[in-house]
Scaffold this active site. Structure first.
Site, PDB file in Angstrom:
ATOM      1  N   TYR A  50     -83.950  77.340  -4.505  1.00  0.00           N
ATOM      2  CA  TYR A  50     -83.585  78.174  -5.854  1.00  0.00           C
ATOM      3  C   TYR A  50     -81.967  78.012  -6.149  1.00  0.00           C
ATOM      4  O   TYR A  50     -81.321  78.070  -5.077  1.00  0.00           O
ATOM      5  CB  TYR A  50     -83.981  79.474  -5.387  1.00  0.00           C
ATOM      6  N   ASP A  64     -72.184  87.855 -13.571  1.00  0.00           N
ATOM      7  CA  ASP A  64     -73.403  87.510 -14.150  1.00  0.00           C
ATOM      8  C   ASP A  64     -73.789  88.279 -15.272  1.00  0.00           C
ATOM      9  O   ASP A  64     -74.657  89.083 -15.459  1.00  0.00           O
ATOM     10  CB  ASP A  64     -74.425  87.715 -12.726  1.00  0.00           C
ATOM     11  N   ASP A  91     -82.682  79.140 -12.361  1.00  0.00           N
ATOM     12  CA  ASP A  91     -82.586  80.300 -13.261  1.00  0.00           C
ATOM     13  C   ASP A  91     -81.828  79.887 -14.395  1.00  0.00           C
ATOM     14  O   ASP A  91     -80.799  79.477 -14.629  1.00  0.00           O
ATOM     15  CB  ASP A  91     -81.885  81.395 -12.431  1.00  0.00           C
ATOM     16  N   ASP A  93     -81.588  81.833 -17.280  1.00  0.00           N
ATOM     17  CA  ASP A  93     -81.331  82.802 -17.842  1.00  0.00           C
ATOM     18  C   ASP A  93     -82.278  83.267 -19.327  1.00  0.00           C
ATOM     19  O   ASP A  93     -83.355  83.317 -18.981  1.00  0.00           O
ATOM     20  CB  ASP A  93     -79.524  82.766 -18.348  1.00  0.00           C
ATOM     21  N   HIS A 118     -86.858  79.460 -14.710  1.00  0.00           N
ATOM     22  CA  HIS A 118     -87.333  80.643 -15.276  1.00  0.00           C
ATOM     23  C   HIS A 118     -86.581  81.047 -16.430  1.00  0.00           C
ATOM     24  O   HIS A 118     -85.577  80.978 -16.314  1.00  0.00           O
ATOM     25  CB  HIS A 118     -87.733  81.737 -14.137  1.00  0.00           C
ATOM     26  N   GLU A 120     -86.018  84.639 -19.171  1.00  0.00           N
ATOM     27  CA  GLU A 120     -86.210  85.894 -19.041  1.00  0.00           C
ATOM     28  C   GLU A 120     -86.241  86.584 -20.336  1.00  0.00           C
ATOM     29  O   GLU A 120     -85.750  86.038 -21.395  1.00  0.00           O
ATOM     30  CB  GLU A 120     -85.212  86.587 -18.124  1.00  0.00           C
ATOM     31  N   CYS A 128     -77.047  91.052 -14.960  1.00  0.00           N
ATOM     32  CA  CYS A 128     -77.662  90.993 -13.665  1.00  0.00           C
ATOM     33  C   CYS A 128     -78.990  91.783 -13.560  1.00  0.00           C
ATOM     34  O   CYS A 128     -78.886  92.881 -13.930  1.00  0.00           O
ATOM     35  CB  CYS A 128     -76.891  91.335 -12.671  1.00  0.00           C
ATOM     36  N   ARG A 163     -89.695  85.522 -16.731  1.00  0.00           N
ATOM     37  CA  ARG A 163     -89.212  86.773 -15.844  1.00  0.00           C
ATOM     38  C   ARG A 163     -89.181  87.726 -16.913  1.00  0.00           C
ATOM     39  O   ARG A 163     -88.921  87.718 -17.980  1.00  0.00           O
ATOM     40  CB  ARG A 163     -87.963  86.546 -15.175  1.00  0.00           C
ATOM     41  N   GLU A 193     -89.083  91.160 -12.362  1.00  0.00           N
ATOM     42  CA  GLU A 193     -87.747  91.526 -11.721  1.00  0.00           C
ATOM     43  C   GLU A 193     -87.607  92.960 -11.477  1.00  0.00           C
ATOM     44  O   GLU A 193     -87.917  93.898 -12.236  1.00  0.00           O
ATOM     45  CB  GLU A 193     -86.696  91.129 -12.654  1.00  0.00           C
ATOM     46  N   ASN A 216     -88.532  88.467  -6.000  1.00  0.00           N
ATOM     47  CA  ASN A 216     -87.231  88.314  -5.638  1.00  0.00           C
ATOM     48  C   ASN A 216     -86.604  89.285  -4.767  1.00  0.00           C
ATOM     49  O   ASN A 216     -86.784  90.560  -4.735  1.00  0.00           O
ATOM     50  CB  ASN A 216     -86.371  88.654  -6.951  1.00  0.00           C
TER      51      ASN A 216
END
Length: 305
Positions: A50, A64, A91, A93, A118, A120, A128, A163, A193, A216
């Site tokens: 990952y 983040d 990731d 975002d 992924h 989101e 974050c 996500r 998440e 996660n």
């Protein structure tokens, strides 16, 4: 063996990654903050790698909060995918902008050789997932992000995971309804998440019995740390440990630096370091040496004329 790539066709890696997601056993994906960590993950026997957006940002000494760019993330993802035969999940975002940006993100990450990404449903720029103050976009906008990403996908085995951060904002039932919409839009897997408890994970799974689900297990956040065995029993398909290797490494680095500053030597840390010989094994130093010697000693023969 090709020393300068992982030697395996990217299509086969993506196929193998999807097989791992569909298997009865849970796919465990530790986070890699560098190519060398990715190689360690593979040698340790995990099912995938990952690449965390938070870790890419942290490695650049950034928080983040959506400061990294598609170029930076794709570059790091390409470096990591190059050295491992495992599938790499990235990731991405919010897709780095509007739905059209999400489409370009998928195209760039496919070119980087990873197995999936992924996206989101946070407002861009994101935060974050385990911090307060997050905001999510309307479901309809996230659906457009997913549809744009799916439309840009060239390899059907490239996994597009959606996500949702809605559980901590709108409630877990709203997150489940969003997940259904995201699956209908073409997402292959759902990443809920910042669920809090084992009961939350069970509730989410029961509501979406046919969906691939990703858990996660990040430290020091809102989620109770659950074992891979328990998550497998609940029915989750994959689990990520996004920041674990970075936190381990940085914790050790800070302690060692403090001791070196106090005592003026690193001798007390020798038995806690990775030995030079082990590092050379991971780097495949001897294989490079053989390659170099073969090239250096090459002589043109009659058949080469």
């Amino acid at each position: 063996m090709n020393l300068f790539s992982n030697g395996q066709d990217v299509g086969k890696r993506r196929e193998a990654f999807k097989v791992a997601l569909a298997a009865p056993e849970i796919a465990r994906l530790p986070g890699a903050f560098s190519p060398l960590i990715a190689r360690s993950i593979e040698e340790a026997g995990f099912e995938g790698v990952y690449v965390s957006g938070a870790v890419v940002a942290a490695d650049l000494a950034l928080p983040d909060i959506g400061l990294t760019t598609l170029t930076e993330v794709a570059y790091r993802a390409r470096q990591i995918a190059r050295v491992t035969e495992l599938g790499v999940l990235v990731d991405a975002d919010t897709g780095f902008g509007e739905p059209m940006s999400a489409a370009r993100t998928v195209s760039e990450l496919e070119d980087a050789g990873v197995a999936g990404c992924h996206l989101e449903d946070q407002v861009n720029p994101k935060r974050c997932g385990h911090l307060d103050g997050k905001e999510v976009v309307p479901t309809e906008l996230m659906v457009r992000r997913i549809r744009a990403a799916v439309s840009a996908r060239r390899d059907p085995n490239f996994v597009i995971c959606a996500r949702t951060d809605a559980a901590g904002i709108e409630g877990i039932d709203a997150a489940i309804e969003r997940a259904r919409a995201y699956l209908h839009a073409g997402a292959d897997m759902i990443f809920p998440e910042a669920l809090h408890t084992e009961e939350d994970f069970r509730y989410f799974r029961a509501a979406l019995p046919e969906a691939w689900l990703l858990a996660n297990m990040t430290e020091f956040g809102k989620t109770t740390l659950l074992s891979a065995e328990l998550l497998e029993d609940i029915g989750y398909n994959a689990v990520i440990y996004p920041v674990t290797t970075l936190r381990i490494a940085m914790g050790q680095v800070e302690q060692a630096l403090a001791e070196i500053k106090e005592h003026g030597t690193q001798e007390g840390w020798l038995d806690r370091m990775q030995h030079r010989s082990r590092l050379y094994e991971l780097l495949r130093y001897e294989d490079y040496n053989v390659f170099d010697q073969n090239i250096f000693t090459y002589k043109k023969g009659a058949d080469d004329a």
